[in-house]
Write a protein that holds these residues in place. Structure first.
Motif, PDB file in Angstrom:
ATOM      1  N   VAL A 103      67.284  25.023 -77.263  1.00 49.64           N
ATOM      2  CA  VAL A 103      65.886  24.613 -77.037  1.00 49.64           C
ATOM      3  C   VAL A 103      65.641  23.123 -77.242  1.00 49.64           C
ATOM      4  CG1 VAL A 103      64.972  26.888 -77.657  1.00 49.64           C
ATOM      5  CG2 VAL A 103      65.176  25.132 -79.415  1.00 49.64           C
ATOM      6  N   GLY A 104      66.684  22.334 -77.380  1.00 52.78           N
ATOM      7  CA  GLY A 104      66.500  20.931 -77.747  1.00 52.78           C
ATOM      8  C   GLY A 104      66.236  19.975 -76.609  1.00 52.78           C
ATOM      9  N   GLU A 105      66.102  20.476 -75.423  1.00 50.66           N
ATOM     10  CA  GLU A 105      65.854  19.625 -74.274  1.00 50.66           C
ATOM     11  C   GLU A 105      64.345  19.542 -74.031  1.00 50.66           C
ATOM     12  OE1 GLU A 105      65.065  18.746 -70.283  1.00 50.66           O
ATOM     13  OE2 GLU A 105      64.961  20.806 -70.977  1.00 50.66           O
ATOM     14  N   LYS A 106      63.871  18.378 -73.630  1.00 50.91           N
ATOM     15  CA  LYS A 106      62.433  18.121 -73.478  1.00 50.91           C
ATOM     16  C   LYS A 106      61.702  19.205 -72.695  1.00 50.91           C
ATOM     17  CE  LYS A 106      59.444  14.923 -70.969  1.00 50.91           C
ATOM     18  NZ  LYS A 106      59.385  13.640 -70.248  1.00 50.91           N
ATOM     19  N   TRP A 107      62.211  19.560 -71.522  1.00 51.16           N
ATOM     20  CA  TRP A 107      61.484  20.511 -70.674  1.00 51.16           C
ATOM     21  C   TRP A 107      61.415  21.888 -71.317  1.00 51.16           C
ATOM     22  CZ3 TRP A 107      58.591  17.777 -67.938  1.00 51.16           C
ATOM     23  CH2 TRP A 107      59.048  16.629 -67.278  1.00 51.16           C
ATOM     24  N   SER A 108      62.468  22.290 -72.000  1.00 52.57           N
ATOM     25  CA  SER A 108      62.467  23.589 -72.682  1.00 52.57           C
ATOM     26  C   SER A 108      61.390  23.623 -73.756  1.00 52.57           C
ATOM     27  CB  SER A 108      63.834  23.875 -73.302  1.00 52.57           C
ATOM     28  OG  SER A 108      64.817  23.977 -72.297  1.00 52.57           O
ATOM     29  N   LEU A 109      61.265  22.547 -74.514  1.00 48.78           N
ATOM     30  CA  LEU A 109      60.242  22.486 -75.556  1.00 48.78           C
ATOM     31  C   LEU A 109      58.836  22.507 -74.957  1.00 48.78           C
ATOM     32  CD1 LEU A 109      61.916  19.968 -77.999  1.00 48.78           C
ATOM     33  CD2 LEU A 109      61.516  22.411 -78.398  1.00 48.78           C
ATOM     34  N   LEU A 110      58.644  21.848 -73.826  1.00 48.04           N
ATOM     35  CA  LEU A 110      57.325  21.859 -73.190  1.00 48.04           C
ATOM     36  C   LEU A 110      57.003  23.238 -72.612  1.00 48.04           C
ATOM     37  CD1 LEU A 110      57.253  18.323 -71.557  1.00 48.04           C
ATOM     38  CD2 LEU A 110      56.124  19.097 -73.663  1.00 48.04           C
ATOM     39  N   ILE A 111      58.004  23.934 -72.098  1.00 47.46           N
ATOM     40  CA  ILE A 111      57.794  25.318 -71.643  1.00 47.46           C
ATOM     41  C   ILE A 111      57.381  26.175 -72.835  1.00 47.46           C
ATOM     42  CG2 ILE A 111      58.987  27.390 -70.812  1.00 47.46           C
ATOM     43  CD1 ILE A 111      60.661  25.419 -69.013  1.00 47.46           C
ATOM     44  N   LEU A 112      58.061  26.024 -73.960  1.00 42.31           N
ATOM     45  CA  LEU A 112      57.712  26.794 -75.158  1.00 42.31           C
ATOM     46  C   LEU A 112      56.318  26.434 -75.655  1.00 42.31           C
ATOM     47  CD1 LEU A 112      61.136  26.767 -76.998  1.00 42.31           C
ATOM     48  CD2 LEU A 112      59.992  28.738 -75.955  1.00 42.31           C
TER      49      LEU A 112
ATOM     50  N   LEU B  46      62.572  23.829 -63.609  1.00 40.33           N
ATOM     51  CA  LEU B  46      61.826  24.910 -64.257  1.00 40.33           C
ATOM     52  C   LEU B  46      62.599  26.221 -64.182  1.00 40.33           C
ATOM     53  CD1 LEU B  46      59.377  26.105 -65.666  1.00 40.33           C
ATOM     54  CD2 LEU B  46      58.276  26.311 -63.417  1.00 40.33           C
ATOM     55  N   ALA B  47      63.111  26.563 -63.009  1.00 41.19           N
ATOM     56  CA  ALA B  47      63.863  27.809 -62.849  1.00 41.19           C
ATOM     57  C   ALA B  47      65.082  27.823 -63.774  1.00 41.19           C
ATOM     58  CB  ALA B  47      64.284  27.997 -61.396  1.00 41.19           C
ATOM     59  N   ASP B  48      65.778  26.702 -63.871  1.00 42.78           N
ATOM     60  CA  ASP B  48      66.956  26.612 -64.739  1.00 42.78           C
ATOM     61  C   ASP B  48      66.590  26.798 -66.202  1.00 42.78           C
ATOM     62  OD1 ASP B  48      69.815  25.840 -65.281  1.00 42.78           O
ATOM     63  OD2 ASP B  48      68.789  24.197 -66.326  1.00 42.78           O
ATOM     64  N   ARG B  49      65.538  26.116 -66.669  1.00 45.16           N
ATOM     65  CA  ARG B  49      65.143  26.216 -68.081  1.00 45.16           C
ATOM     66  C   ARG B  49      64.642  27.616 -68.409  1.00 45.16           C
ATOM     67  NH1 ARG B  49      66.997  22.085 -66.699  1.00 45.16           N
ATOM     68  NH2 ARG B  49      67.112  20.173 -67.903  1.00 45.16           N
TER      69      ARG B  49
ATOM     70  N   ASP C   1      54.231  29.508 -61.619  1.00 49.69           N
ATOM     71  CA  ASP C   1      53.401  28.483 -60.973  1.00 49.69           C
ATOM     72  C   ASP C   1      52.514  27.753 -61.976  1.00 49.69           C
ATOM     73  OD1 ASP C   1      54.477  28.964 -58.462  1.00 49.69           O
ATOM     74  OD2 ASP C   1      52.913  30.409 -57.915  1.00 49.69           O
ATOM     75  N   ASP C   2      52.060  28.452 -63.000  1.00 51.42           N
ATOM     76  CA  ASP C   2      51.233  27.805 -64.019  1.00 51.42           C
ATOM     77  C   ASP C   2      52.061  26.833 -64.865  1.00 51.42           C
ATOM     78  OD1 ASP C   2      48.998  29.194 -63.136  1.00 51.42           O
ATOM     79  OD2 ASP C   2      49.301  30.839 -64.573  1.00 51.42           O
ATOM     80  N   PHE C   3      53.289  27.242 -65.228  1.00 49.52           N
ATOM     81  CA  PHE C   3      54.181  26.313 -65.945  1.00 49.52           C
ATOM     82  C   PHE C   3      54.423  25.071 -65.087  1.00 49.52           C
ATOM     83  CE2 PHE C   3      55.867  30.144 -68.267  1.00 49.52           C
ATOM     84  CZ  PHE C   3      55.651  29.679 -69.559  1.00 49.52           C
ATOM     85  N   ARG C   4      54.773  25.290 -63.835  1.00 48.22           N
ATOM     86  CA  ARG C   4      55.105  24.184 -62.937  1.00 48.22           C
ATOM     87  C   ARG C   4      53.935  23.223 -62.777  1.00 48.22           C
ATOM     88  NH1 ARG C   4      55.147  24.061 -57.270  1.00 48.22           N
ATOM     89  NH2 ARG C   4      56.213  22.218 -56.583  1.00 48.22           N
ATOM     90  N   ARG C   5      52.755  23.768 -62.551  1.00 42.55           N
ATOM     91  CA  ARG C   5      51.570  22.924 -62.351  1.00 42.55           C
ATOM     92  C   ARG C   5      51.211  22.168 -63.637  1.00 42.55           C
ATOM     93  NH1 ARG C   5      48.561  26.604 -60.701  1.00 42.55           N
ATOM     94  NH2 ARG C   5      47.484  27.115 -62.626  1.00 42.55           N
ATOM     95  N   HIS C   6      51.270  22.853 -64.770  1.00 40.97           N
ATOM     96  CA  HIS C   6      50.813  22.240 -66.012  1.00 40.97           C
ATOM     97  C   HIS C   6      51.796  21.217 -66.568  1.00 40.97           C
ATOM     98  CE1 HIS C   6      49.325  22.232 -70.285  1.00 40.97           C
ATOM     99  NE2 HIS C   6      48.242  21.964 -69.578  1.00 40.97           N
ATOM    100  N   ILE C   7      53.093  21.520 -66.475  1.00 40.97           N
ATOM    101  CA  ILE C   7      54.102  20.615 -67.033  1.00 40.97           C
ATOM    102  C   ILE C   7      54.497  19.542 -66.027  1.00 40.97           C
ATOM    103  CG2 ILE C   7      56.413  20.463 -68.054  1.00 40.97           C
ATOM    104  CD1 ILE C   7      56.014  23.367 -69.016  1.00 40.97           C
ATOM    105  N   GLY C   8      54.475  19.889 -64.745  1.00 42.78           N
ATOM    106  CA  GLY C   8      54.775  18.912 -63.705  1.00 42.78           C
ATOM    107  C   GLY C   8      56.253  18.641 -63.502  1.00 42.78           C
ATOM    108  N   LEU C   9      57.074  19.675 -63.574  1.00 41.11           N
ATOM    109  CA  LEU C   9      58.490  19.462 -63.325  1.00 41.11           C
ATOM    110  C   LEU C   9      58.904  20.172 -62.045  1.00 41.11           C
ATOM    111  CD1 LEU C   9      60.632  21.599 -65.780  1.00 41.11           C
ATOM    112  CD2 LEU C   9      58.212  21.891 -65.550  1.00 41.11           C
TER     113      LEU C   9
ATOM    114  N   ASN D 268      50.765  28.686 -75.940  1.00 38.85           N
ATOM    115  CA  ASN D 268      49.352  28.518 -75.625  1.00 38.85           C
ATOM    116  C   ASN D 268      48.904  29.397 -74.473  1.00 38.85           C
ATOM    117  OD1 ASN D 268      48.355  26.495 -77.575  1.00 38.85           O
ATOM    118  ND2 ASN D 268      50.073  25.332 -76.748  1.00 38.85           N
ATOM    119  N   GLY D 269      49.664  30.464 -74.204  1.00 41.67           N
ATOM    120  CA  GLY D 269      49.220  31.495 -73.279  1.00 41.67           C
ATOM    121  C   GLY D 269      49.685  31.393 -71.845  1.00 41.67           C
TER     122      GLY D 269
END
Length: 156
Positions: free
Chosen positions: A20-29, A53-56, A40-48, A34-35
């Protein structure tokens, strides 16, 4: 045996960061706590990108941190929601500690983006390190001693 003599290949911190130490993984968590549940919501909100996203998400599911639960809205193909597992929920104090440190040392002068409070009384929530002894004293890094554990191995 001193710290610099210990082989750290089997270190818990290292193994955790591998998961879990990679930036995108932490932002997904962060978003999952936060619900946020849907791709699509992860992608839109985090912007990756979709590929990242699919890999993480795949890695977090494989590690047992998230579970993938199929759903289907009428007239669409089957999709997946991503939900925290008990193993994932156990990362909450880590995420909160990162937020707390960031609020203190890198935060916006106007205040935090997210305010976390105890539902029952409304007080702010904070992470502390506490002695497991009867005194249950709150500790700082200067008040503890680290010694090699049972799995410690000397460097070759």
């Amino acid at each position: 045996m001193k710290w610099l003599e210990i082989d750290t290949e089997n270190c818990s911190v290292r193994r955790t960061l591998d998961l879990v130490g990679e930036k995108w993984s932490l932002l997904i968590l962060r978003d999952a706590f936060n619900g946020v549940r849907r791709y699509d919501d992860f992608r839109r909100h985090i912007g990756l990108s979709e590929a990242v996203l699919a890999d993480r998400l795949r890695k977090l599911v494989a590690a047992g941190v998230l579970s993938s639960v199929p759903y289907r809205e009428p007239g669409t193909r089957t999709r997946h929601e991503y939900r925290l597992t008990p193993k994932g929920v156990d990362l909450w104090p880590v995420m909160l500690a990162l937020k707390q440190w960031g609020d203190t040392h890198t935060g916006d002068p106007e205040g935090p983006v997210l305010d976390i409070r105890h539902t029952a009384c409304g007080s702010p929530v904070r992470v502390v390190v506490q002695c497991a002894g009867e005194d249950a004293e709150v500790l700082t890094a200067r008040e503890v001693t680290a010694t090699p554990g049972p799995a410690a191995r000397r460097l070759p």
